[in-house]
Design a protein around this motif. Structure first.
Motif, PDB file in Angstrom:
ATOM      1  N   GLU A   5       4.134   1.587   8.720  1.00 12.69           N
ATOM      2  CA  GLU A   5       4.836   0.386   9.166  1.00 12.69           C
ATOM      3  C   GLU A   5       3.995  -0.294  10.239  1.00 12.69           C
ATOM      4  O   GLU A   5       3.447   0.367  11.120  1.00 12.69           O
ATOM      5  CB  GLU A   5       6.204   0.762   9.729  1.00 12.69           C
ATOM      6  CG  GLU A   5       7.011  -0.426  10.209  1.00 12.69           C
ATOM      7  CD  GLU A   5       8.361  -0.007  10.770  1.00 12.69           C
ATOM      8  OE1 GLU A   5       9.367  -0.521  10.282  1.00 12.69           O
ATOM      9  OE2 GLU A   5       8.379   0.814  11.701  1.00 12.69           O
ATOM     10  N   LEU A   6       3.910  -1.622  10.173  1.00  8.87           N
ATOM     11  CA  LEU A   6       3.136  -2.370  11.162  1.00  8.87           C
ATOM     12  C   LEU A   6       4.055  -2.931  12.248  1.00  8.87           C
ATOM     13  O   LEU A   6       5.278  -2.854  12.150  1.00  8.87           O
ATOM     14  CB  LEU A   6       2.338  -3.472  10.475  1.00  8.87           C
ATOM     15  CG  LEU A   6       1.337  -2.967   9.433  1.00  8.87           C
ATOM     16  CD1 LEU A   6       0.619  -4.123   8.766  1.00  8.87           C
ATOM     17  CD2 LEU A   6       0.341  -2.004  10.052  1.00  8.87           C
ATOM     18  N   ALA A   7       3.464  -3.507  13.280  1.00  8.95           N
ATOM     19  CA  ALA A   7       4.184  -3.899  14.489  1.00  8.95           C
ATOM     20  C   ALA A   7       5.285  -4.925  14.269  1.00  8.95           C
ATOM     21  O   ALA A   7       6.246  -4.965  15.041  1.00  8.95           O
ATOM     22  CB  ALA A   7       3.203  -4.423  15.534  1.00  8.95           C
ATOM     23  N   ILE A  27      -2.324  -4.731   2.787  1.00  4.14           N
ATOM     24  CA  ILE A  27      -1.270  -5.193   3.683  1.00  4.14           C
ATOM     25  C   ILE A  27      -0.185  -5.859   2.837  1.00  4.14           C
ATOM     26  O   ILE A  27      -0.455  -6.808   2.104  1.00  4.14           O
ATOM     27  CB  ILE A  27      -1.815  -6.178   4.736  1.00  4.14           C
ATOM     28  CG1 ILE A  27      -3.061  -5.604   5.428  1.00  4.14           C
ATOM     29  CG2 ILE A  27      -0.727  -6.541   5.737  1.00  4.14           C
ATOM     30  CD1 ILE A  27      -2.870  -4.275   6.100  1.00  4.14           C
ATOM     31  N   TRP A  28       1.038  -5.310   2.934  1.00  4.46           N
ATOM     32  CA  TRP A  28       2.170  -5.769   2.134  1.00  4.46           C
ATOM     33  C   TRP A  28       3.311  -6.210   3.049  1.00  4.46           C
ATOM     34  O   TRP A  28       3.513  -5.640   4.115  1.00  4.46           O
ATOM     35  CB  TRP A  28       2.695  -4.654   1.239  1.00  4.46           C
ATOM     36  CG  TRP A  28       1.759  -4.279   0.141  1.00  4.46           C
ATOM     37  CD1 TRP A  28       0.668  -3.472   0.222  1.00  4.46           C
ATOM     38  CD2 TRP A  28       1.840  -4.704  -1.212  1.00  4.46           C
ATOM     39  NE1 TRP A  28       0.058  -3.369  -1.004  1.00  4.46           N
ATOM     40  CE2 TRP A  28       0.761  -4.115  -1.900  1.00  4.46           C
ATOM     41  CE3 TRP A  28       2.726  -5.518  -1.911  1.00  4.46           C
ATOM     42  CZ2 TRP A  28       0.544  -4.327  -3.252  1.00  4.46           C
ATOM     43  CZ3 TRP A  28       2.502  -5.724  -3.261  1.00  4.46           C
ATOM     44  CH2 TRP A  28       1.424  -5.132  -3.922  1.00  4.46           C
ATOM     45  N   GLY A  29       4.065  -7.205   2.607  1.00  3.00           N
ATOM     46  CA  GLY A  29       5.262  -7.632   3.317  1.00  3.00           C
ATOM     47  C   GLY A  29       6.194  -8.350   2.366  1.00  3.00           C
ATOM     48  O   GLY A  29       5.754  -9.224   1.605  1.00  3.00           O
ATOM     49  N   LYS A  30       7.450  -7.966   2.366  1.00  2.00           N
ATOM     50  CA  LYS A  30       8.476  -8.587   1.518  1.00  2.00           C
ATOM     51  C   LYS A  30       8.055  -8.608   0.055  1.00  2.00           C
ATOM     52  O   LYS A  30       8.248  -9.585  -0.664  1.00  2.00           O
ATOM     53  CB  LYS A  30       8.803  -9.996   2.011  1.00  2.00           C
ATOM     54  CG  LYS A  30       9.388 -10.020   3.404  1.00  2.00           C
ATOM     55  CD  LYS A  30       9.743 -11.417   3.828  1.00  2.00           C
ATOM     56  CE  LYS A  30      10.300 -11.402   5.243  1.00  2.00           C
ATOM     57  NZ  LYS A  30      10.629 -12.749   5.695  1.00  2.00           N
ATOM     58  N   GLU A  47      -5.922 -10.725  11.007  1.00  5.38           N
ATOM     59  CA  GLU A  47      -4.766 -11.381  11.619  1.00  5.38           C
ATOM     60  C   GLU A  47      -4.050 -12.171  10.531  1.00  5.38           C
ATOM     61  O   GLU A  47      -4.691 -12.800   9.682  1.00  5.38           O
ATOM     62  CB  GLU A  47      -5.234 -12.317  12.741  1.00  5.38           C
ATOM     63  CG  GLU A  47      -4.115 -12.965  13.527  1.00  5.38           C
ATOM     64  CD  GLU A  47      -3.708 -14.315  12.969  1.00  5.38           C
ATOM     65  OE1 GLU A  47      -2.543 -14.698  13.169  1.00  5.38           O
ATOM     66  OE2 GLU A  47      -4.516 -14.973  12.314  1.00  5.38           O
ATOM     67  N   HIS A  48      -2.722 -12.116  10.541  1.00  2.00           N
ATOM     68  CA  HIS A  48      -1.917 -12.864   9.579  1.00  2.00           C
ATOM     69  C   HIS A  48      -0.667 -13.368  10.289  1.00  2.00           C
ATOM     70  O   HIS A  48       0.202 -12.576  10.665  1.00  2.00           O
ATOM     71  CB  HIS A  48      -1.537 -11.988   8.384  1.00  2.00           C
ATOM     72  CG  HIS A  48      -0.706 -12.696   7.374  1.00  2.00           C
ATOM     73  ND1 HIS A  48      -1.216 -13.666   6.547  1.00  2.00           N
ATOM     74  CD2 HIS A  48       0.605 -12.603   7.078  1.00  2.00           C
ATOM     75  CE1 HIS A  48      -0.236 -14.127   5.779  1.00  2.00           C
ATOM     76  NE2 HIS A  48       0.869 -13.498   6.074  1.00  2.00           N
ATOM     77  N   TRP A  64      -0.356  -5.191  16.419  1.00  2.00           N
ATOM     78  CA  TRP A  64       0.447  -5.794  17.474  1.00  2.00           C
ATOM     79  C   TRP A  64       0.796  -7.217  17.061  1.00  2.00           C
ATOM     80  O   TRP A  64       0.144  -7.817  16.226  1.00  2.00           O
ATOM     81  CB  TRP A  64      -0.274  -5.762  18.828  1.00  2.00           C
ATOM     82  CG  TRP A  64      -1.549  -6.533  18.880  1.00  2.00           C
ATOM     83  CD1 TRP A  64      -1.726  -7.808  19.355  1.00  2.00           C
ATOM     84  CD2 TRP A  64      -2.843  -6.108  18.438  1.00  2.00           C
ATOM     85  NE1 TRP A  64      -3.045  -8.180  19.236  1.00  2.00           N
ATOM     86  CE2 TRP A  64      -3.751  -7.156  18.687  1.00  2.00           C
ATOM     87  CE3 TRP A  64      -3.328  -4.933  17.859  1.00  2.00           C
ATOM     88  CZ2 TRP A  64      -5.098  -7.071  18.370  1.00  2.00           C
ATOM     89  CZ3 TRP A  64      -4.668  -4.856  17.551  1.00  2.00           C
ATOM     90  CH2 TRP A  64      -5.537  -5.902  17.808  1.00  2.00           C
ATOM     91  N   VAL A  65       1.865  -7.731  17.657  1.00  2.00           N
ATOM     92  CA  VAL A  65       2.344  -9.074  17.334  1.00  2.00           C
ATOM     93  C   VAL A  65       2.051  -9.986  18.512  1.00  2.00           C
ATOM     94  O   VAL A  65       2.355  -9.660  19.657  1.00  2.00           O
ATOM     95  CB  VAL A  65       3.861  -9.070  17.034  1.00  2.00           C
ATOM     96  CG1 VAL A  65       4.358 -10.478  16.755  1.00  2.00           C
ATOM     97  CG2 VAL A  65       4.166  -8.164  15.849  1.00  2.00           C
TER      98      VAL A  65
END
Length: 79
Positions: A5-7, A27-30, A47-48, A64-65
């Motif tokens: 899990e990422l930040a 890198i995956w999201g939703k 960075e995304h 980090w965010v």
């Protein structure tokens, strides 16, 4: 393969070992794949949308965010 899990608490990194001191991370999201990082003997950075990631040569990920400051409030006066 490991999934981390990422930040931002939404994105995940799927980390694969591809050789000695070589790792790749998807890198995956939703349910969407945002991209792939590759660390080949040194740290790779990405960075995304304010989510910063570093894939290290040992296969670990640091993330980090970026937190933006809110804009100053505007006061309006009727003339």
């Amino acid at each position: 393969m490991r999934t981390l899990e990422l930040a931002d608490k939404v994105s995940r990194a799927k980390v694969f070992k591809t050789g000695k001191h070589r790792y790749e991370a998807e890198i995956w999201g939703k349910g969407l794949k945002y991209g792939t990082m590759a660390a080949k003997g040194r740290t790779a950075h990405a960075e995304h949308n304010g989510l910063h990631m570093a894939l290290h040569r040992d296969g670990t990920i640091t993330s980090w965010v970026e937190r933006a400051k809110p804009p100053p409030s505007r006061s309006s006066s009727a003339a």
